[in-house]
Design a protein around this motif. Structure first.
Motif, PDB file in Angstrom:
ATOM      1  N   GLU A 250      51.660  20.684  -3.022  1.00 48.87           N
ATOM      2  CA  GLU A 250      50.703  21.790  -3.079  1.00 48.87           C
ATOM      3  C   GLU A 250      49.291  21.371  -2.687  1.00 48.87           C
ATOM      4  N   ALA A 251      49.025  20.068  -2.604  1.00 46.99           N
ATOM      5  CA  ALA A 251      47.701  19.585  -2.189  1.00 46.99           C
ATOM      6  C   ALA A 251      47.614  19.367  -0.675  1.00 46.99           C
ATOM      7  N   GLU A 252      48.734  19.510   0.015  1.00 51.78           N
ATOM      8  CA  GLU A 252      48.762  19.232   1.454  1.00 51.78           C
ATOM      9  C   GLU A 252      48.190  20.404   2.241  1.00 51.78           C
ATOM     10  N   GLN A 253      47.090  20.163   2.929  1.00 49.20           N
ATOM     11  CA  GLN A 253      46.455  21.209   3.727  1.00 49.20           C
ATOM     12  C   GLN A 253      45.432  20.588   4.657  1.00 49.20           C
ATOM     13  N   CYS A 254      45.556  20.882   5.957  1.00 52.12           N
ATOM     14  CA  CYS A 254      44.537  20.489   6.951  1.00 52.12           C
ATOM     15  C   CYS A 254      44.238  18.984   6.922  1.00 52.12           C
ATOM     16  N   GLY A 255      45.283  18.163   6.716  1.00 47.82           N
ATOM     17  CA  GLY A 255      45.085  16.721   6.684  1.00 47.82           C
ATOM     18  C   GLY A 255      44.736  16.156   5.325  1.00 47.82           C
ATOM     19  N   TRP A 256      44.539  17.036   4.322  1.00 49.13           N
ATOM     20  CA  TRP A 256      44.263  16.589   2.962  1.00 49.13           C
ATOM     21  C   TRP A 256      45.573  16.322   2.233  1.00 49.13           C
ATOM     22  N   CYS A 257      45.583  15.303   1.387  1.00 46.93           N
ATOM     23  CA  CYS A 257      46.743  15.032   0.551  1.00 46.93           C
ATOM     24  C   CYS A 257      46.274  14.338  -0.733  1.00 46.93           C
ATOM     25  N   MET A 258      47.197  14.185  -1.682  1.00 45.17           N
ATOM     26  CA  MET A 258      46.878  13.560  -2.961  1.00 45.17           C
ATOM     27  C   MET A 258      47.949  12.530  -3.284  1.00 45.17           C
ATOM     28  N   ASP A 259      47.521  11.346  -3.750  1.00 45.88           N
ATOM     29  CA  ASP A 259      48.486  10.288  -4.045  1.00 45.88           C
ATOM     30  C   ASP A 259      48.976  10.363  -5.486  1.00 45.88           C
TER      31      ASP A 259
END
Length: 299
Positions: A250-259
């Protein structure tokens, strides 16, 4: 080129923030800006049409990006910036440090007062008026050199006692990476377990970072308010880092991600600014999760 660039989320007032930091921080200047397009925006972005999108601020040679966005996120002390003042470079270093402290603290919050501590003769931690946290420290000129600015990750809240795990994972994930100093807690200290990280520093892609487990209970942890943008040389590197760092769909958007530790990353191609000048590139990016270089080009 700086491989990993911290990005600071501003709630529609990034232009004001740029002026604040140019005045507050030594040897600071804006080196590049970009603006929102006037069409093709998502509904929540439309009030920002044509306005400032990003400003790249250079602070004594170190790059930080200010993102002009909405009210979704705000920086917090989970990621702060350690500012090292070296007595060997400044004959009146305490006065210089105090001046920066006074300017940054205007309208902000003092987290640790500027004072003498066992680890530094002159140190203080503050959160400025925009929520960005700064640790100002007089360094030991006899110690191993460190850069003027070092991003510092504090593992608290849901990420408590995971600093060592995270540092080892990041070192294994990025090239030209190694552990520097490592100082463990020798006994239980608040929520920090004995053996967890009181202080450590390490390099990723040749750049210095630091990490610690919080010794005080925290009701916050990492958020996209401060993210780390990685400038990737090609699609293969984007794919590899995305696979290693994106674990929250759900954090994946426009090159953004969360580890897995909650830290937000932006996995982007080198020359992103030029790519975004291609007709329709902004609209195409809005439809992506992991960025695709050919897709951004429209090819």
């Amino acid at each position: 080129m700086q491989k990993i660039v911290p990005n600071l989320w501003f709630q529609g007032n990034a232009a004001e923030g740029v002026e604040f930091y140019e005045h507050a921080l030594p040897n600071s200047r804006v080196v590049e800006t970009s603006n929102y397009p006037t069409e093709g925006l998502l509904e929540f972005q439309k009030p920002l049409a044509g306005e400032l999108l990003t400003a790249v601020l250079e602070i004594d040679g170190y790059l930080v990006v200010l993102i002009n966005a909405g009210e979704e996120f705000k920086p917090n002390p989970a990621i702060s910036f350690l500012v090292n003042f070296d007595p060997s470079r400044d004959d009146d270093v305490k006065a210089t440090l105090k001046g920066v402290w006074d300017r940054l603290s205007q309208g902000g919050t003092i987290l640790m007062p500027l004072d003498n501590y066992p680890f530094s003769e002159y140190y203080g931690w503050l959160q400025d008026r925009y929520g960005v946290s700064w640790q100002l420290m007089l360094t030991n000129p006899e110690g191993e050199p460190r850069p003027f600015i070092t991003p510092s990750l504090m593992f608290g809240g849901k990420a408590q006692n995971r600093a060592n795990e995270a540092v080892n994972y990041y070192i294994a994930t990025f090239n030209d990476s190694a552990l520097g100093n490592f100082v463990p807690y020798d006994q239980q200290n608040g929520p920090a377990n004995a053996g967890s990280v009181m202080y450590s520093d390490f390099t990723l892609e040749g750049q210095w970072f630091s990490a610690m487990d919080s010794g005080v209970e925290q009701d916050f942890t990492f958020t996209p308010g401060v993210s780390l943008m990685v400038n990737c040389k090609d699609q293969q590197e984007i794919d590899r880092l995305w696979e290693a760092l994106s674990v929250v769909p759900e954090a994946e958007q426009c090159g953004w991600c969360m580890d897995q530790f909650g830290v937000s990353w932006q996995i982007a191609p080198e020359g992103m600014e030029e790519l975004m000048k291609q007709p329709g590139a902004f609209e195409r990016m809005l439809e992506m999760k992991k960025l695709d270089i050919d897709g951004l080009r429209g090819s």
